[in-house]
Design a protein around this motif. Sequence first.
Motif, PDB file in Angstrom:
ATOM      1  N   PRO A 261      15.218  34.320  69.369  1.00 25.97           N
ATOM      2  CA  PRO A 261      14.622  33.066  68.906  1.00 25.97           C
ATOM      3  C   PRO A 261      13.328  33.287  68.113  1.00 25.97           C
ATOM      4  O   PRO A 261      13.061  32.581  67.143  1.00 25.97           O
ATOM      5  CB  PRO A 261      14.340  32.307  70.200  1.00 25.97           C
ATOM      6  N   GLN A 262      12.520  34.284  68.523  1.00 25.64           N
ATOM      7  CA  GLN A 262      11.241  34.478  67.823  1.00 25.64           C
ATOM      8  C   GLN A 262      11.440  34.844  66.362  1.00 25.64           C
ATOM      9  O   GLN A 262      10.610  34.510  65.512  1.00 25.64           O
ATOM     10  CB  GLN A 262      10.346  35.507  68.539  1.00 25.64           C
ATOM     11  N   TYR A 263      12.550  35.513  66.043  1.00 25.64           N
ATOM     12  CA  TYR A 263      12.775  35.899  64.642  1.00 25.64           C
ATOM     13  C   TYR A 263      13.459  34.783  63.851  1.00 25.64           C
ATOM     14  O   TYR A 263      13.553  34.849  62.632  1.00 25.64           O
ATOM     15  CB  TYR A 263      13.589  37.200  64.585  1.00 25.64           C
ATOM     16  N   LEU A 264      13.953  33.783  64.559  1.00 30.14           N
ATOM     17  CA  LEU A 264      14.571  32.626  63.902  1.00 30.14           C
ATOM     18  C   LEU A 264      13.577  31.475  63.739  1.00 30.14           C
ATOM     19  O   LEU A 264      13.612  30.732  62.758  1.00 30.14           O
ATOM     20  CB  LEU A 264      15.758  32.112  64.746  1.00 30.14           C
ATOM     21  N   LEU A 265      12.698  31.317  64.735  1.00 32.63           N
ATOM     22  CA  LEU A 265      11.872  30.101  64.800  1.00 32.63           C
ATOM     23  C   LEU A 265      10.423  30.325  64.394  1.00 32.63           C
ATOM     24  O   LEU A 265       9.684  29.361  64.197  1.00 32.63           O
ATOM     25  CB  LEU A 265      11.896  29.539  66.234  1.00 32.63           C
ATOM     26  N   LEU A 266       9.994  31.570  64.305  1.00 32.44           N
ATOM     27  CA  LEU A 266       8.587  31.869  64.018  1.00 32.44           C
ATOM     28  C   LEU A 266       8.515  32.857  62.863  1.00 32.44           C
ATOM     29  O   LEU A 266       9.415  33.680  62.706  1.00 32.44           O
ATOM     30  CB  LEU A 266       7.928  32.520  65.232  1.00 32.44           C
ATOM     31  N   PRO A 288       9.300  33.706  56.258  1.00 36.69           N
ATOM     32  CA  PRO A 288      10.205  32.563  56.405  1.00 36.69           C
ATOM     33  C   PRO A 288      11.576  32.846  55.779  1.00 36.69           C
ATOM     34  O   PRO A 288      12.599  32.397  56.291  1.00 36.69           O
ATOM     35  CB  PRO A 288       9.484  31.436  55.664  1.00 36.69           C
ATOM     36  N   SER A 289      11.613  33.612  54.707  1.00 39.53           N
ATOM     37  CA  SER A 289      12.935  33.846  54.092  1.00 39.53           C
ATOM     38  C   SER A 289      13.786  34.793  54.948  1.00 39.53           C
ATOM     39  O   SER A 289      15.020  34.685  54.975  1.00 39.53           O
ATOM     40  CB  SER A 289      12.821  34.275  52.633  1.00 39.53           C
ATOM     41  N   ASP A 290      13.151  35.690  55.686  1.00 41.45           N
ATOM     42  CA  ASP A 290      13.919  36.488  56.658  1.00 41.45           C
ATOM     43  C   ASP A 290      14.506  35.578  57.735  1.00 41.45           C
ATOM     44  O   ASP A 290      15.671  35.739  58.124  1.00 41.45           O
ATOM     45  CB  ASP A 290      13.028  37.563  57.300  1.00 41.45           C
ATOM     46  N   CYS A 291      13.685  34.631  58.216  1.00 41.70           N
ATOM     47  CA  CYS A 291      14.200  33.695  59.239  1.00 41.70           C
ATOM     48  C   CYS A 291      15.449  32.990  58.700  1.00 41.70           C
ATOM     49  O   CYS A 291      16.472  32.898  59.405  1.00 41.70           O
ATOM     50  CB  CYS A 291      13.166  32.619  59.592  1.00 41.70           C
ATOM     51  N   GLU A 292      15.364  32.516  57.473  1.00 45.77           N
ATOM     52  CA  GLU A 292      16.509  31.769  56.918  1.00 45.77           C
ATOM     53  C   GLU A 292      17.735  32.662  56.747  1.00 45.77           C
ATOM     54  O   GLU A 292      18.868  32.233  56.941  1.00 45.77           O
ATOM     55  CB  GLU A 292      16.121  31.081  55.604  1.00 45.77           C
ATOM     56  N   ALA A 293      17.494  33.924  56.379  1.00 47.75           N
ATOM     57  CA  ALA A 293      18.632  34.855  56.240  1.00 47.75           C
ATOM     58  C   ALA A 293      19.307  35.056  57.605  1.00 47.75           C
ATOM     59  O   ALA A 293      20.545  35.155  57.696  1.00 47.75           O
ATOM     60  CB  ALA A 293      18.151  36.191  55.687  1.00 47.75           C
ATOM     61  N   LEU A 294      18.495  35.082  58.664  1.00 52.49           N
ATOM     62  CA  LEU A 294      19.087  35.236  60.002  1.00 52.49           C
ATOM     63  C   LEU A 294      19.863  33.973  60.379  1.00 52.49           C
ATOM     64  O   LEU A 294      20.950  34.054  60.977  1.00 52.49           O
ATOM     65  CB  LEU A 294      18.008  35.542  61.041  1.00 52.49           C
ATOM     66  N   TRP A 295      19.315  32.807  60.018  1.00 50.75           N
ATOM     67  CA  TRP A 295      20.059  31.567  60.295  1.00 50.75           C
ATOM     68  C   TRP A 295      21.410  31.582  59.564  1.00 50.75           C
ATOM     69  O   TRP A 295      22.416  31.113  60.086  1.00 50.75           O
ATOM     70  CB  TRP A 295      19.243  30.336  59.891  1.00 50.75           C
ATOM     71  N   LYS A 296      21.388  32.136  58.356  1.00 55.97           N
ATOM     72  CA  LYS A 296      22.660  32.232  57.612  1.00 55.97           C
ATOM     73  C   LYS A 296      23.639  33.135  58.382  1.00 55.97           C
ATOM     74  O   LYS A 296      24.836  32.830  58.501  1.00 55.97           O
ATOM     75  CB  LYS A 296      22.392  32.784  56.208  1.00 55.97           C
ATOM     76  N   GLY A 297      23.111  34.213  58.927  1.00 51.95           N
ATOM     77  CA  GLY A 297      23.953  35.117  59.735  1.00 51.95           C
ATOM     78  C   GLY A 297      24.510  34.424  60.971  1.00 51.95           C
ATOM     79  O   GLY A 297      25.639  34.683  61.394  1.00 51.95           O
ATOM     80  N   THR A 300      27.301  32.051  59.646  1.00 54.86           N
ATOM     81  CA  THR A 300      28.495  32.669  59.076  1.00 54.86           C
ATOM     82  C   THR A 300      29.160  33.667  60.024  1.00 54.86           C
ATOM     83  O   THR A 300      30.230  34.188  59.719  1.00 54.86           O
ATOM     84  CB  THR A 300      28.150  33.403  57.756  1.00 54.86           C
ATOM     85  N   GLY A 301      28.490  33.969  61.134  1.00 54.44           N
ATOM     86  CA  GLY A 301      29.134  34.843  62.120  1.00 54.44           C
ATOM     87  C   GLY A 301      28.863  36.316  61.923  1.00 54.44           C
ATOM     88  O   GLY A 301      29.519  37.156  62.537  1.00 54.44           O
ATOM     89  N   THR A 302      27.860  36.659  61.096  1.00 53.03           N
ATOM     90  CA  THR A 302      27.547  38.087  60.957  1.00 53.03           C
ATOM     91  C   THR A 302      26.548  38.549  62.023  1.00 53.03           C
ATOM     92  O   THR A 302      26.282  39.741  62.161  1.00 53.03           O
ATOM     93  CB  THR A 302      26.981  38.404  59.556  1.00 53.03           C
ATOM     94  N   ILE A 303      26.007  37.594  62.760  1.00 49.32           N
ATOM     95  CA  ILE A 303      25.184  37.928  63.934  1.00 49.32           C
ATOM     96  C   ILE A 303      26.018  37.570  65.164  1.00 49.32           C
ATOM     97  O   ILE A 303      26.626  36.502  65.225  1.00 49.32           O
ATOM     98  CB  ILE A 303      23.851  37.150  63.897  1.00 49.32           C
ATOM     99  N   GLY A 349      23.225  21.395  61.722  1.00 53.50           N
ATOM    100  CA  GLY A 349      24.659  21.123  61.589  1.00 53.50           C
ATOM    101  C   GLY A 349      25.534  22.312  61.965  1.00 53.50           C
ATOM    102  O   GLY A 349      26.649  22.460  61.458  1.00 53.50           O
ATOM    103  N   ILE A 350      25.028  23.171  62.840  1.00 53.05           N
ATOM    104  CA  ILE A 350      25.846  24.313  63.283  1.00 53.05           C
ATOM    105  C   ILE A 350      26.593  23.869  64.540  1.00 53.05           C
ATOM    106  O   ILE A 350      25.972  23.416  65.507  1.00 53.05           O
ATOM    107  CB  ILE A 350      24.977  25.551  63.597  1.00 53.05           C
ATOM    108  N   PRO A 351      27.910  23.971  64.546  1.00 51.54           N
ATOM    109  CA  PRO A 351      28.669  23.462  65.690  1.00 51.54           C
ATOM    110  C   PRO A 351      28.223  24.105  67.004  1.00 51.54           C
ATOM    111  O   PRO A 351      27.971  25.320  67.055  1.00 51.54           O
ATOM    112  CB  PRO A 351      30.119  23.838  65.350  1.00 51.54           C
ATOM    113  N   LEU A 352      28.166  23.306  68.058  1.00 56.36           N
ATOM    114  CA  LEU A 352      27.690  23.825  69.347  1.00 56.36           C
ATOM    115  C   LEU A 352      28.571  24.950  69.911  1.00 56.36           C
ATOM    116  O   LEU A 352      28.054  25.840  70.607  1.00 56.36           O
ATOM    117  CB  LEU A 352      27.525  22.686  70.347  1.00 56.36           C
ATOM    118  N   PRO A 353      29.894  24.968  69.660  1.00 55.90           N
ATOM    119  CA  PRO A 353      30.667  26.137  70.121  1.00 55.90           C
ATOM    120  C   PRO A 353      30.117  27.463  69.593  1.00 55.90           C
ATOM    121  O   PRO A 353      30.226  28.499  70.247  1.00 55.90           O
ATOM    122  CB  PRO A 353      32.080  25.845  69.591  1.00 55.90           C
ATOM    123  N   ARG A 354      29.512  27.424  68.429  1.00 56.03           N
ATOM    124  CA  ARG A 354      28.921  28.662  67.889  1.00 56.03           C
ATOM    125  C   ARG A 354      27.740  29.117  68.765  1.00 56.03           C
ATOM    126  O   ARG A 354      27.535  30.310  68.988  1.00 56.03           O
ATOM    127  CB  ARG A 354      28.478  28.406  66.446  1.00 56.03           C
TER     128      ARG A 354
END
Length: 452
Positions: A261-266, A288-297, A300-303, A349-354
Amino acid sequence: MNSELLFTGGTVVTADSIRPADIRISGDKITEVGEQLVPGQADVVDCSGKHLFPGIIDPHTHMGIPIKSIWSADNFATGSRAALQGGVTTIIDFTLLKPGQTLEESVRDRQALAQDALTDVALHVNLTRIDPKILKEIPDRIADGTLSFKVFTTYKEAGMMLDYPQIETAAKIIAQIGGVLMVHAEDNAVIGKATARFAGKKLTEPKWHGESRPVEAEVTAIRQMVKIKARTGCPIYLVHLTSEKGLEAAIEGGLMVETCPQYLLLDQSVYERTDGAMFVASPPLRTPSDCEALWKGIKTGTIQTIGSDHCPFCRKDKPANIPFQEIPNGMGGVDTLFPTLLPQFMDRGIPLPRLVELTSRNPARIFGLAQKKGNIAPESDADLAIVDLNSRTTSWPEQRLSITDWTAYDGMEAIFPEQVWRRGERLINDGKLVKETKGKFVPGKTPDNQSI
Ligand code: URP
Ligand code: ZN
Ligand code: ZN
């Protein structure tokens, strides 16, 4: 108490689906999941309007470990109490290999301490020393139910680092036994070079911690792991990944990725705060752009997983005026992992099953716990977090069960579970700890990395 219970009227969230369903449990197991189940002899737990998640599995905690000159603030008793408040019913912690100890002794020592936990506990084996005896012992750890082995490519000064050839030697053996190699990936030489720039200068504030451990350190170590995976076939799981470039390298090499969470939210701007020292953790927070890249992961399921890397300290442990090199590294978060992520998933908007996939099913599969954990299905342990999605709040820090007096997420929206059930026992009700029965050690069986 009746050992048969029926949770009725709620919405059940698993990694596969989100649907209205009732859950029947008998003792510590789930026996039936379906619509409009008939109570029969069961006592009914009315869950109308609530969402029921499988208990969260935090694959990365450090209860009571030595860091720099002190110990992380939580032991198994206090840390697991906090964990439950956040819906975590299983933690996976790490052994500590003392000088002269065998791996088996390190597992036994940690299992003994873990008996204080209120959550269930599994263990990863820290491989911070390699010698012929240790290598010979790796296959025997299957007997303990410990199949994941963690190495560090840094922390040389703390005596924890293995060099790349040593890691490759261990990877060959771990691959043969169907285990998993976990890696704290920060290249020590890159860190050394970055730190040398500070020599003789008075650059000691927390922000220089970030500068001393650049993204390049992460990427360099990951590239080495990619080569080791290619040569040995060993499944490799990167802990606490922080950066866009690191993620790209991991994806290219087919490595499993955990972020936190710290790398996604901070982001790294927090180091400028008056409490900047509290955010010193390794690897450091990024842009912040690293955080967004992780959110993309995440989207998309790469994390594959999100763990807390729970290694908390109190304010007094990290005074503002000491050089960053002396600040004990680590942040707490086992209690806030799920509650802070839940509103984020909803808003993005990320589905909760994810979310369930990342925080329950995948950790269970990767670390061989899936027979019992990570799902809401017949034969799974009756581990449940029952949540009112309309109960968002920013005033949660006052109600924390944690013994620590600081949280990185103060002021953020969070949704805490109303009830948390661990193997059929309600330990949290109305957000409060109502029962303190002890957890169990959960041995890992064969990991299932193929379906990740
Ligand atoms: O700074 C951190 N992350 N402390 C805990 C130990 C580790 O490297 O995960
Ligand atoms: Zn680490
Ligand atoms: Zn860690």
